[in-house]
Enzyme design. Structure first.
Site, short mmCIF file in Angstrom:
data_model
loop_
_atom_site.label_atom_id
_atom_site.label_comp_id
_atom_site.label_asym_id
_atom_site.label_seq_id
_atom_site.Cartn_x
_atom_site.Cartn_y
_atom_site.Cartn_z
N HIS A 80 24.92 52.33 34.93
CA HIS A 80 23.65 51.62 34.82
C HIS A 80 23.04 52.05 33.48
O HIS A 80 22.72 53.21 33.29
CB HIS A 80 22.73 52.01 35.98
CG HIS A 80 21.46 51.22 36.03
ND1 HIS A 80 20.82 50.93 37.20
CD2 HIS A 80 20.71 50.65 35.06
CE1 HIS A 80 19.72 50.23 36.95
NE2 HIS A 80 19.64 50.05 35.65
N CYS A 125 20.95 56.50 42.04
CA CYS A 125 19.74 56.11 42.76
C CYS A 125 18.61 57.10 42.49
O CYS A 125 18.80 58.31 42.64
CB CYS A 125 20.03 56.02 44.25
SG CYS A 125 18.59 55.51 45.22
N GLY A 135 23.14 42.80 39.67
CA GLY A 135 22.42 43.24 40.86
C GLY A 135 21.47 42.19 41.39
O GLY A 135 21.88 41.20 42.00
N PRO A 151 25.70 47.54 44.56
CA PRO A 151 25.20 47.98 45.87
C PRO A 151 23.68 48.00 45.85
O PRO A 151 23.08 48.59 44.94
CB PRO A 151 25.78 49.40 46.01
CG PRO A 151 26.07 49.85 44.62
CD PRO A 151 26.40 48.62 43.84
N MET A 152 23.06 47.36 46.84
CA MET A 152 21.59 47.29 46.89
C MET A 152 21.11 47.53 48.31
O MET A 152 21.50 46.81 49.24
CB MET A 152 21.12 45.91 46.38
CG MET A 152 21.37 45.70 44.90
SD MET A 152 20.91 44.03 44.30
CE MET A 152 22.34 43.08 44.86
N ASN A 163 26.11 48.01 34.14
CA ASN A 163 25.13 47.48 35.08
C ASN A 163 23.75 47.62 34.45
O ASN A 163 23.54 48.47 33.60
CB ASN A 163 25.24 48.28 36.39
CG ASN A 163 24.16 47.96 37.40
OD1 ASN A 163 23.56 48.84 37.99
ND2 ASN A 163 23.89 46.69 37.63
#
Length: 334
Positions: A169, A96, A232, A13-14, A209
């Protein structure tokens, strides 16, 4: 726990990138890759324009909705709405690092509150059908946390609360001193830490990730025992990476996606979008990197970039960009 599908590859998701047009384009390249929405906050889902925020085409499946938030009741309501919209997975953002996310008490700062994250997951799990996985995407830790203990604490808490999978991540996030952009590059990658987590949790889906730029790296990480790999920015800047994913990572028969056929397959959705009053650039901005490294790629990008912003721009711009490519890729006569 719901059996989690064997998603060997996902596109991360970006924000500002993985919208519905990006996902539809990526699906033309790979039928198997798991796709994600941009992160949407739970209050926005509850109170905002749901058709705009959550609308997607069934062609995008498998597609997951990523939510941001830290209030269990809000996240439960948003997860229920997402499931009703037909998303195949609901994911909670615990990774995030942006200032806006921190001020809202969600994202990576939640690595410091595993009990709260567990409450959120439990509420989401109870709100959606058992057939819809609830997953978590997290970091190794934040700031001065020890990744050995921070990641285990978060993983154990959310799994006990009913999470179906973890996407990690493989970097810490530095909430003090680094910008969101710097947090994507400066904290060192530690793939070994994620491999150790998987070894400790052999029956849990653990995906990785961070800094993964090609399918060779993805295959190497899968060979180390990880269940899935999430790419990503590399998949956005060079979408052709996805063209071989079904064959290489899923063992699908048949040839890789043909890039020119992918462009042709985008004509109908682009035409429908234009007929509904949309702009060409809404779609083609995601296609700029498709021919990265190939003859004519610069002309392709330039024509799409300049042409898509002109008033009334239509499919003729796509034709012009394709012509610039084909003139450089067709063999010359002897």
């Amino acid at each position: 726990m719901t059996p989690y599908p064997a998603h060997r590859l996902a596109v991360a998701p970006m924000m500002d990138w993985t919208d519905r047009w990006c996902r539809l384009f990526h699906r033309r390249l790979s039928a198997r890759t798991l796709l994600y929405t941009e992160m949407v906050t739970a209050p926005a889902v509850i109170h905002g324009d749901r058709a705009r925020l959550l609308g997607f085409s069934p062609e995008e499946q498998p597609v997951a909705l990523q939510l941001g938030g830290s209030d269990p009741a809000e996240l439960a309501a948003a997860a229920r709405i997402g499931a009703d919209f037909g998303y195949g997975e609901i994911n909670l953002n615990v990774g995030c690092p942006s200032d806006r996310v921190q001020s809202g008490r969600f994202g990576a700062c939640l690595m410091q509150e595993p009990a709260l994250v567990a409450d959120c997951v439990a509420a989401m799990r109870a709100a959606v059908p058992a057939t819809v996985p609830v997953t978590v995407k997290c970091r190794l830790g934040v700031d001065d946390q020890d990744p050995e203990t921070a990641l285990d604490a978060l993983a154990d808490a959310v799994l006990a609360a009913g999470a179906d999978a973890l996407w990690v991540h493989a970097r810490k996030a530095w909430l003090k001193g680094l910008s969101p952009k710097e947090n994507r590059d400066i904290p060192p990658l530690d793939y070994d830490r994620v491999v150790r987590l998987k070894a400790r949790l052999p029956h849990v889906f653990v995906g990785i990730n961070g800094g993964i730029a090609d399918l060779d790296t993805a295959e190497a990480l899968l060979a180390r025992g990880l269940d899935g790999v999430m790419i990503g920015r590399a998949a956005y800047h060079d979408p052709s990476i996805l063209a071989a994913a079904d064959r290489r990572l899923y063992g699908a028969p048949g040839p890789d996606a043909d890039l020119f056929q992918v462009v042709e397959a985008m004509r109908a959705p682009i035409a429908a979008h234009l007929a509904a009053g949309g702009r060409l650039g809404h779609v083609t901005r995601h296609m700029l990197g498709l021919f990265q490294g190939r003859p004519g790629a610069r002309a392709w990008r330039r024509i799409l970039t300049e042409g898509a912003v002109r008033p009334g721009a239509g499919l003729e711009v796509l034709d012009q960009a394709l012509a610039a490519l084909t003139s450089r890729t067709q063999p010359t006569a002897a």
